[in-house]
Design an enzyme around this catalytic site. Structure first.
Site, PDB file in Angstrom:
ATOM      1  N   LYS A 259     -11.292  -1.548   9.721  1.00 61.67           N
ATOM      2  CA  LYS A 259     -11.311  -2.839   9.390  1.00 61.67           C
ATOM      3  C   LYS A 259     -11.983  -4.002   9.968  1.00 61.67           C
ATOM      4  O   LYS A 259     -11.349  -4.837   9.213  1.00 61.67           O
ATOM      5  CB  LYS A 259      -9.878  -2.758   8.526  1.00 61.67           C
ATOM      6  CG  LYS A 259      -9.723  -2.212   7.681  1.00 61.67           C
ATOM      7  CD  LYS A 259      -8.210  -2.163   6.834  1.00 61.67           C
ATOM      8  CE  LYS A 259      -7.097  -0.816   5.427  1.00 61.67           C
ATOM      9  NZ  LYS A 259      -8.678  -1.006   4.861  1.00 61.67           N
TER      10      LYS A 259
ATOM     11  N   ASP B 104       2.443  -4.680   8.376  1.00 59.12           N
ATOM     12  CA  ASP B 104       1.507  -3.842   7.561  1.00 59.12           C
ATOM     13  C   ASP B 104      -0.139  -5.187   7.961  1.00 59.12           C
ATOM     14  O   ASP B 104      -0.166  -5.477   7.479  1.00 59.12           O
ATOM     15  CB  ASP B 104       1.363  -3.554   6.208  1.00 59.12           C
ATOM     16  CG  ASP B 104       0.154  -2.646   6.167  1.00 59.12           C
ATOM     17  OD1 ASP B 104      -0.954  -3.357   6.637  1.00 59.12           O
ATOM     18  OD2 ASP B 104      -0.099  -2.448   4.635  1.00 59.12           O
TER      19      ASP B 104
ATOM     20  N   HIS C  80       1.314  -1.125  -0.145  1.00 60.71           N
ATOM     21  CA  HIS C  80      -0.051   0.007   0.153  1.00 60.71           C
ATOM     22  C   HIS C  80       0.620   1.463  -0.494  1.00 60.71           C
ATOM     23  O   HIS C  80       1.819   1.275   0.639  1.00 60.71           O
ATOM     24  CB  HIS C  80      -0.356  -0.323   0.674  1.00 60.71           C
ATOM     25  CG  HIS C  80      -1.928   1.518   1.340  1.00 60.71           C
ATOM     26  ND1 HIS C  80      -2.080   2.013   1.654  1.00 60.71           N
ATOM     27  CD2 HIS C  80      -3.117   0.974   1.117  1.00 60.71           C
ATOM     28  CE1 HIS C  80      -3.067   2.936   1.762  1.00 60.71           C
ATOM     29  NE2 HIS C  80      -3.225   2.463   1.428  1.00 60.71           N
TER      30      HIS C  80
ATOM     31  N   CYS D 130      -4.440   2.286  -3.837  1.00 58.33           N
ATOM     32  CA  CYS D 130      -3.646   2.894  -3.453  1.00 58.33           C
ATOM     33  C   CYS D 130      -2.493   2.016  -2.901  1.00 58.33           C
ATOM     34  O   CYS D 130      -1.368   2.014  -2.616  1.00 58.33           O
ATOM     35  CB  CYS D 130      -3.757   3.025  -1.929  1.00 58.33           C
ATOM     36  SG  CYS D 130      -4.216   4.672  -1.162  1.00 58.33           S
TER      37      CYS D 130
ATOM     38  N   GLN E  81      -4.961  -5.356   7.003  1.00 58.59           N
ATOM     39  CA  GLN E  81      -6.564  -6.960   6.293  1.00 58.59           C
ATOM     40  C   GLN E  81      -5.695  -7.917   6.532  1.00 58.59           C
ATOM     41  O   GLN E  81      -6.635  -8.584   7.206  1.00 58.59           O
ATOM     42  CB  GLN E  81      -5.670  -7.364   4.209  1.00 58.59           C
ATOM     43  CG  GLN E  81      -5.736  -5.881   4.052  1.00 58.59           C
ATOM     44  CD  GLN E  81      -7.531  -5.236   3.892  1.00 58.59           C
ATOM     45  OE1 GLN E  81      -8.568  -5.842   3.351  1.00 58.59           O
ATOM     46  NE2 GLN E  81      -7.545  -3.817   3.477  1.00 58.59           N
TER      47      GLN E  81
END
Length: 407
Positions: free
Chosen positions: A226, A200, A123, A364, A203
């Site tokens: 999220k 990261d 991202h 992104c 998700q």
């Protein structure tokens, strides 16, 4: 544990509406998940009955607000299995977490001639901060290639690693493709050359069991919105010994121990990185989102989402003109695709006309789209409250749209 999806859907007020005269089908969960009523009510209740600044007040409202706020930190410690509650830092989101690490750890420990490794599927929030740091201090940014299937080239990664590698900052699960990266291997190999690893988890934390002690990652960042929680709120985990060694990110109230014009001393963890009045109401409400996840169980939620992914993949692949983007063997419930001869935005608008919410564009991840030679994709992403009947509606709509250009 078997999930009662009808009951779960009843907990989300936003799902029970019509869009363009059709029942809403919400397949934009990778961008943000919807919020259960308990989260909405917790936010409202805070402002109705407990609104007060935290940590410094001696009155009842301040005490209640502080207890509720810090309880979410305790729940998060268990949620990712951090060793200590002080390793949980509240941020504005995944993006701020990465920027915090780049601005503190990065500036202190990464120097001219050092190397940072990221991947093609990152991202923008895990690309730009490292570009800025490298431009500032003369370090080098190296990029792991991605295969046609949307998987990392691990042989290339192995060749990149050296004593110059100071940080590997890698997405655990691709937001654009759904690919689950082999982060266990990446962490082990990076540590073998003395590098730290930032995951990261924007998700992954919403789909997978993430145990930071088992993974042995040095940092993990993710966002509340999220995970059925509020927007504008995130979490940064770091190992205590690393966080202790890092300078503060911002100066101001709460992050200090003693202030004089001669010298300021900094507060202990986690407050050293939480300058100013925090996002109190949203942190408290996030606690209710985590309760929702824990009540239904990550394993059961993932099983349901995997079934939706398998079903949708099988049915969509039958459509003439349907072009999947990202076919990794190991994925979460995300399907990116294009329709031959059609722009993703046009497909998204046609689906919206049928009440189906998807995401279109580059997500992104422009370098990733460039790698595949495309402008963007249509992305359908599934969550616990989605159903096979909703996927049937998606398949029917995509079939009709594809016929326009693929007769």
């Amino acid at each position: 544990m078997s999930l009662n999806i009808d009951h779960i859907r009843s907990l989300f007020p936003v799902l029970h509406q019509e869009v363009n005269g059709k029942p809403l089908i919400y397949f934009d969960n990778a961008a943000t998940t919807q919020k259960p009523l308990a989260v909405i009510e917790a936010l409202s209740d805070y402002y109705k009955t407990d609104n007060s600044n935290i940590h410094r007040g001696a009155h009842t409202l301040a005490d209640r607000a502080t207890r509720y706020y810090e309880n979410t930190r305790v729940v998060l410690q268990s949620f990712i299995n951090a060793k200590e509650v002080e390793e949980i830092i509240f941020t504005k989101g995944t993006t701020e977490g990465i920027n915090l690490i780049a601005s503190t750890f990065g500036r202190k420990y990464i120097k001219e001639g050092d190397e940072i490794i990221i991947s093609t599927m990152e991202h923008h929030s895990n690309i730009v901060p490292w570009q800025m740091l490298c431009e500032e201090n003369g370090a080098t940014l190296k990029i792991i290639p991605v295969s046609e299937e949307g998987e990392l080239d691990m042989d290339a990664f192995d060749k990149m690693l050296s004593s110059k590698t100071k940080l590997v900052s890698i997405v655990h699960v691709s937001n654009a493709l759904g690919t689950i990266n082999p982060v266990e291997q990446i962490i082990e190999k990076a540590h073998a050359v003395g590098a730290k690893v930032l995951l990261d988890g924007a998700q992954s934390t919403s789909h997978l069991e993430v145990d930071v002690q088992d993974l042995d990652c040095d940092f993990l960042v993710f966002s509340a919105h999220k995970l059925y929680g509020p927007t504008g709120l995130g979490v940064m985990y770091g190992k205590r010994e690393i966080l202790d060694s890092m300078p503060p990110y911002q100066g101001g109230g709460e992050m200090i121990k003693e202030v004089s014009f001669a010298k300021t001393t900094y507060n202990e963890l986690p407050f050293k990185f939480e300058a100013g009045t925090p996002n109190i109401g949203d942190v408290i409400a996030f606690g209710k989102a985590l309760e929702f996840i824990n009540e239904h169980g990550k394993k059961s939620i993932k099983t349901h989402e995997d079934e939706l992914l398998s079903y949708a993949t099988e049915e969509l692949n039958k459509i003439k003109g349907f072009v999947p983007v990202g076919t990794a063997k190991n994925k979460v419930s995300v399907i990116s695709f294009n329709i031959n001869g059609m722009h993703p935005f046009d497909v998204g608008m046609m689906l919206d006309a049928n009440g189906i919410a998807v995401r279109t564009g580059h997500h992104c991840t422009q370098p990733l789209m460039q790698r595949f030679g495309i402008e963007g994709t249509v992305r359908a992403s599934f969550s616990v409250y989605n159903t096979k009947s909703e996927i049937d509606s998606l398949v029917a709509s995509v079939t009709k749209i594809a016929k326009i250009k693929n007769k």
